[in-house]
Design an enzyme around this catalytic site. Structure first.
Site, PDB file in Angstrom:
ATOM      1  N   GLY A 187     -37.327  -6.512 -16.552  1.00 50.65           N
ATOM      2  CA  GLY A 187     -35.915  -6.203 -16.734  1.00 50.65           C
ATOM      3  C   GLY A 187     -35.090  -7.480 -16.752  1.00 50.65           C
ATOM      4  O   GLY A 187     -34.118  -7.607 -17.512  1.00 50.65           O
TER       5      GLY A 187
ATOM      6  N   CYS B 196     -34.232  -7.717  -4.265  1.00 47.98           N
ATOM      7  CA  CYS B 196     -34.114  -8.957  -5.025  1.00 47.98           C
ATOM      8  C   CYS B 196     -33.425 -10.016  -4.185  1.00 47.98           C
ATOM      9  O   CYS B 196     -33.405 -11.180  -4.530  1.00 47.98           O
ATOM     10  CB  CYS B 196     -33.323  -8.733  -6.302  1.00 47.98           C
ATOM     11  SG  CYS B 196     -33.916  -7.308  -7.193  1.00 47.98           S
TER      12      CYS B 196
HETATM   13  N1  PLP Z   1     -31.499  -5.000 -13.100  1.00 50.48           N
HETATM   14  C1  PLP Z   1     -31.407  -4.162 -12.062  1.00 50.48           C
HETATM   15  C2  PLP Z   1     -30.215  -3.278 -11.924  1.00 50.48           C
HETATM   16  C3  PLP Z   1     -32.435  -4.125 -11.105  1.00 50.48           C
HETATM   17  O1  PLP Z   1     -32.341  -3.309 -10.058  1.00 50.48           O
HETATM   18  C4  PLP Z   1     -33.551  -4.977 -11.265  1.00 50.48           C
HETATM   19  C5  PLP Z   1     -34.643  -5.020 -10.254  1.00 50.48           C
HETATM   20  O2  PLP Z   1     -34.416  -4.847  -9.063  1.00 50.48           O
HETATM   21  C6  PLP Z   1     -33.590  -5.822 -12.382  1.00 50.48           C
HETATM   22  C7  PLP Z   1     -32.555  -5.808 -13.274  1.00 50.48           C
HETATM   23  C8  PLP Z   1     -34.744  -6.758 -12.603  1.00 50.48           C
HETATM   24  O3  PLP Z   1     -35.854  -6.076 -13.135  1.00 50.48           O
HETATM   25  P1  PLP Z   1     -37.301  -6.755 -13.007  1.00 50.48           P
HETATM   26  O4  PLP Z   1     -37.724  -6.615 -11.590  1.00 50.48           O
HETATM   27  O5  PLP Z   1     -38.167  -5.966 -13.953  1.00 50.48           O
HETATM   28  O6  PLP Z   1     -37.147  -8.173 -13.449  1.00 50.48           O
END
Ligand code: PLP
Length: 389
Positions: free
Chosen positions: A72, A328
């Site tokens: 993402g 994150c």
């Molecule tokens: N965007 C949102 C709203 C998310 O919650 C996350 C992951 O926690 C991401 C982007 C990032 O996705 P990825 O973990 O696949 O890089």
């Protein structure tokens, strides 16, 4: 081994066994490179294209509009950077919300360092962006507006259709980070006038390390990864075939089961909220009461906001996995959350969210177990805090 009650589905979801089964051959005997012309290669190409059709079907896109990427995060980077690299002279403005995921906020900051003018939209106390605020900031110099479909910390679902329609009328591009929303709530790009949309497999019971960017036909993007020209030249690299097949299967299951899953998760969420509210004094729900993701609960405990980490650890001791905000940002877990601060929380209260996020495999029994143990843990921490003061 005790079985963990996993209430952290916004951080990542367990792989659906049906997805694991679909991926298995592509991790062993079916190892071909989709660009190879021999039979093994052609088989891999067919599998990638079948997965592309499934992802497209989930969101109402055509298969050519789906670009596979590694996360993402990468989808968001490609959307923002790719749109700026193809902007015409003078198109410097980028509008994002103050509560975007760091994958958008930090990319916006990197573009700012390269000359973009970044405008950050505030949110109200429930975490909602005001479409009219966006309308008032749209200028001929606006290249892109990026507003997430649903927030990862508080679960609030944005009025995306209204915002997208306003942006479309202005001629700027619209992107939505729909990583938390895809597979949980219906999103149909045939009706939603979005140009770009990001998703990630591991949030919908698929594997980690694979995602996709929807790029509406006719939208010009520049690649951020250069090489052999795979994915219509927008994302070079040999495709992650097993991961892509997993995303395709996860998308297919989500399309077939979303309505039932959604109803079940809303019922579980309401059971959890009602149980906790009945048993814990001075608890409050963070985020919008109704406009929220089906399985998303974000709680504050008045006066105890600084103890959220302790509460999370106490639950962990009891084999219940939750988080204090966003996985994150676990390295900043004791710091105030910028998302809660954007909602108007002061620095003390902004340290205090407990996020419990339910998914496809959670049960009523698990909810009841958490409702049973949480009040005791909260009460215990209250007594310690009182004794200390
Ligand atoms: N965007 C949102 C709203 C998310 O919650 C996350 C992951 O926690 C991401 C982007 C990032 O996705 P990825 O973990 O696949 O890089």
């Amino acid at each position: 081994m005790t079985v963990t009650i996993y209430f952290d589905n916004s951080a990542t979801t367990p792989l659906d066994p049906r997805v694991a089964e679909a991926m298995r051959p592509w991790l062993s005997e079916a190892f071909g490179n989709p660009s190879s012309l021999h039979a093994l290669g052609r088989r891999a190409r067919d599998a990638v294209e079948a997965a592309r059709a499934e992802v497209a079907a989930l969101i109402g896109a055509t298969p050519q509009e789906i670009i596979f990427v590694a996360s993402g995060t990468e989808a968001n980077n490609l959307a923002l950077i790719g749109a700026f690299e193809t902007a015409s002279a003078g198109q410097r403005r980028l509008i994002v919300s103050a509560i975007e995921h760091p994958a958008v906020l930090e990319t916006a900051r990197a573009l700012e360092a390269r000359g973009a003018e970044v405008v950050r939209a505030p949110v109200d106390a429930d975490g909602l962006v005001d479409p009219q605020w966006i309308r008032a900031r749209l200028t001929p110099s606006t290249r892109l507006v990026s507003i997430m479909a649903a927030n990862n910390v508080i679960g609030t679902v944005q009025p995306l259709a209204d915002i997208a329609a306003i942006v479309e009328a202005s001629g700027a591009l619209f992107h939505s980070d729909a990583v938390q929303a895809i597979g949980k709530i219906p999103i149909d790009v045939e009706k939603l006038p979005t140009d770009l949309l990001s998703l990630s497999a591991h949030k919908l019971h698929g594997p980690k390390g694979v995602g996709a960017l929807f790029v509406r036909e006719g939208v010009k993007l520049a690649p951020i990864v250069h090489g052999g020209g795979q994915e219509r030249g927008l994302r070079s690299a040999t495709e992650n075939v097993a991961g892509i097949v997993g995303l395709g299967r996860a998308a297919e299951i989500a399309r077939e089961e979303m309505a039932a899953d959604n109803a079940r998760l809303v019922a579980l969420r309401e059971r959890l909220v009602a149980g906790v509210f009945a048993a814990c004094p001075r608890v409050y729900l963070i985020g919008h009461r109704e406009r929220r993701l089906p399985g998303h609960v974000c709680l504050g405990f008045a006066g105890q906001e600084g103890e959220a980490i302790r509460l999370m650890l106490a639950l962990d001791e009891a084999d219940v996995a939750v988080s204090t905000g966003s996985a994150c940002s676990s390295s900043h877990a004791a710091e105030p959350s910028y998302v809660l601060q954007a909602l108007g929380f002061d620095a003390f209260r902004a340290r205090g969210a407990l996020r419990l996020t339910l998914g496809r495999f959670n049960t009523e029994r698990e909810v009841d177990r958490v409702v049973e143990i949480l009040p005791g843990l909260v009460g215990g921490l209250r007594r310690i805090a009182t004794a200390r003061n």
